[in-house]
Design a protein around this motif. Structure first.
Motif: not given
Length: 573
Positions: A521-523, A526-533
């Motif tokens: 989980v990297t952050g 704007r819609s509070k959806k998580p971003t992954f890497s």
């Protein structure tokens, strides 16, 4: 032989000369004559020539009057010709009067003396004046000191004039009535000024009103009553207080005997409202006044007649900054103000408009103590945070470090747009400095406050930045993968460049829908959806493996180290 008593030709010539006189010497001269008869409108006059002459009666009358002439009167006439075709002498009373008048006028012009005349006609640019036989020109600008609309009352009456210019050859005379009036007026002013004194109270009549004041006739001399000396209260225009023709009582403030100017005042006859103003208008007192004038730097408020205070633009509103005072108050509006400062010597009072109203920051603090959740619109974004509009037109600021967990700077600011409605928690209130500190990340679960985030609440999982989670591929795109945490957890996106460290690993097409793999989980967007890497996870595992298994003298290769690390991770699972 001729007898001695018999006249000769020479004798006849002498007798004829004695009878006729020196006729040539008569022409062009003013001579005395006797009225021998009056026939119709003509006077028959004998001037000693062989024949009499006739002169119109009107030449013996003043303009607008009848001739007072009778038989036997001695008169002066001008001999134009000794004899005309009818054998009569050509005589003129006008020419006689004119010649005599010119002689007299030239002498008076040399001495700059006044002359008497009668205005009897109107010509282009002015009027004609009879100077006892000589006709002069009176320019319209020289009739009076001030422009005269109706000259009729001045016509056909004897009055003094000043000769400005005369040319006998051309028969031109220019006169002025104004010069006489100014000279007379100057003499009267000088005498009247000597009888006046500064501080004297005198009655006068308002003669003229201008934008800057009124001219008052003090009985032959004018004084200026300036608009600032009309009253202690604000006067926009003198006509608000005075009318032409009003009789007023004024005080002489100053007399300049060199320029003969007199300054007058009316307010000096009233009691000064500023006396004792400091005791009456003490600091902190709340008053009601009327807005009298609005400027760029504030508004003037009249507390009573003659007492005005200034509300500076900075003291007009708690929340409206850098706004023209005219957008907050209007002229003649009744307002409540608070006295901030009084300088009786300088006759100044500083007032506050906003101080008469509740402090919105104090009101907000009472209604929303620290820890309260609030909602508002993003008003502005700066380099250090977001400004959120709150109740009572106050703003709160969310520092960029308090926008979201694990993200700061420009990335955090880009999570929200101007006009967006957001929620936050009140972190601190400083009413004196007009500051409200807000936090948005404190609403998310997993942070120091323990509050659940929107994404975590939706998925039921606890997602923290840098956490390693197992995701399932929902959709394969050219730009990356849409994935989901667990069976029904939060959904997020993995960008193409985050699918692996190597270029071959960054191809989305090598993944299939339903495939599961681990990612970091990297952050949150704007819609509070998580971003992954996946790439970030690989880099983190590599650093951890090197720190745990590798050393400078171990001789182990990177493959051996990663193999041990991955084996240890699989064993834990």
């Amino acid at each position: 032989m001729a007898s001695a008593a018999t006249p000769t030709r020479d004798d006849f010539a002498k007798l004829l000369e004695q009878t006729l006189g020196d006729a040539d010497g008569f022409e062009g001269r003013v001579v005395h004559g006797t009225v021998t008869g009056i026939e119709n409108d003509m006077a028959v006059i004998d001037v000693g020539l062989k024949s009499e002459g006739r002169v119109p009666l009107r030449e013996f009358a003043a303009p607008g009057q009848k001739a007072d002439l009778k038989v036997g009167d001695e008169v002066e006439v001008y001999v134009d010709r000794v004899e005309n075709v009818h054998g009569e002498a050509m005589l003129s009373r006008d020419r006689a009067r004119r010649e005599a008048a010119w002689d007299k006028l030239e002498a008076e012009f040399t001495q700059s003396a006044r002359v008497d005349g009668v205005i009897f006609g109107r010509v282009k640019g002015g009027f004609t004046v009879d100077l006892d036989g000589a006709v002069a020109f009176l320019p319209g600008s020289q009739v009076d000191i001030r422009p005269v609309r109706d000259v009729q009352p001045l016509m056909d009456i004897p009055q003094p004039f000043q000769i400005l210019k005369m040319d006998r050859k051309r028969g031109n005379i220019v006169v002025s009535r104004r010069a006489v009036l100014e000279e007379t007026r100057a003499e009267q002013r000088s005498g009247l000024i000597l009888s006046l004194a500064e501080g004297q109270i005198i009655d006068g009549v308002v003669k003229n009103i201008t934008d800057y004041g009124a001219f008052v006739d003090l009985g032959g001399i004018d004084g200026l009553l300036h608009v600032t000396d009309l009253s202690y209260k604000r006067v926009g225009h003198p006509s608000e207080v005075l009318n032409i023709g009003d009789t007023v009582k004024v005080q002489i403030i100053r007399i300049n005997k060199d320029t003969q100017r007199i300054s007058l005042g009316m307010k000096q006859l009233e009691s000064d409202p500023w006396d004792g103003a400091a005791a009456k208008y003490h600091v902190g007192a709340k008053m009601t006044g009327r807005v009298t004038n609005i400027t760029e730097y504030g508004a003037f408020v009249e507390l009573e007649a003659g007492i005005e205070g200034l509300v500076h633009v900075s003291e007009m509103s708690w929340t409206k900054k850098n706004v023209h005072p005219g957008k907050i108050v209007s002229t003649s509006q009744e307002v409540d103000v608070v006295v901030l400062e009084v300088d009786e010597d300088k006759r100044r009072i500083s007032l506050g408009l906003k101080q008469a109203q509740a402090n919105p920051w104090e009101a907000f603090a009472a209604a929303h103590p620290v820890g309260t959740e609030v909602e508002g619109e993003v008003k502005n974004a700066t380099e250090f945070g977001l400004f959120i509009g709150l109740d009572n037109d106050v703003d709160g600021m969310v520092h960029m470090s308090d926008i979201a967990w694990g993200i700061s700077g420009e990335d955090a600011l880009n999570l929200h747009r101007k006009g967006e409605m957001v929620k936050a928690i009140v972190l601190d209130i400083d009413a004196e400095k007009e500051r409200i500190s807000l936090g948005m990340k404190q609403l998310e679960r997993g942070g120091p406050s323990g509050a659940p985030s929107a994404a975590a609440a939706a998925s039921g999982d606890k997602l923290n930045k840098n956490a390693i989670v197992t995701v399932t591929v929902l959709e394969v795109r050219d730009a990356g993968l849409e994935v989901q945490v667990g069976e029904d957890g939060a959904t997020g996106f993995i960008k193409r460049t985050d699918l692996g460290r190597d270029r071959d690993e960054q191809r989305p097409e090598r993944f299939q829908v339903g495939q599961k793999f681990d990612a970091m989980v990297t952050g949150f967007d704007r819609s509070k959806k998580p971003t992954f890497s996946v790439k970030a996870m690989q880099i983190a595992e590599e650093k951890q493996a090197v720190a745990q298994y590798g050393s400078s003298d171990s001789g182990a290769s990177l493959g051996d180290i990663l193999g041990e690390a991955l084996k240890a991770r699989d064993t834990k699972k």
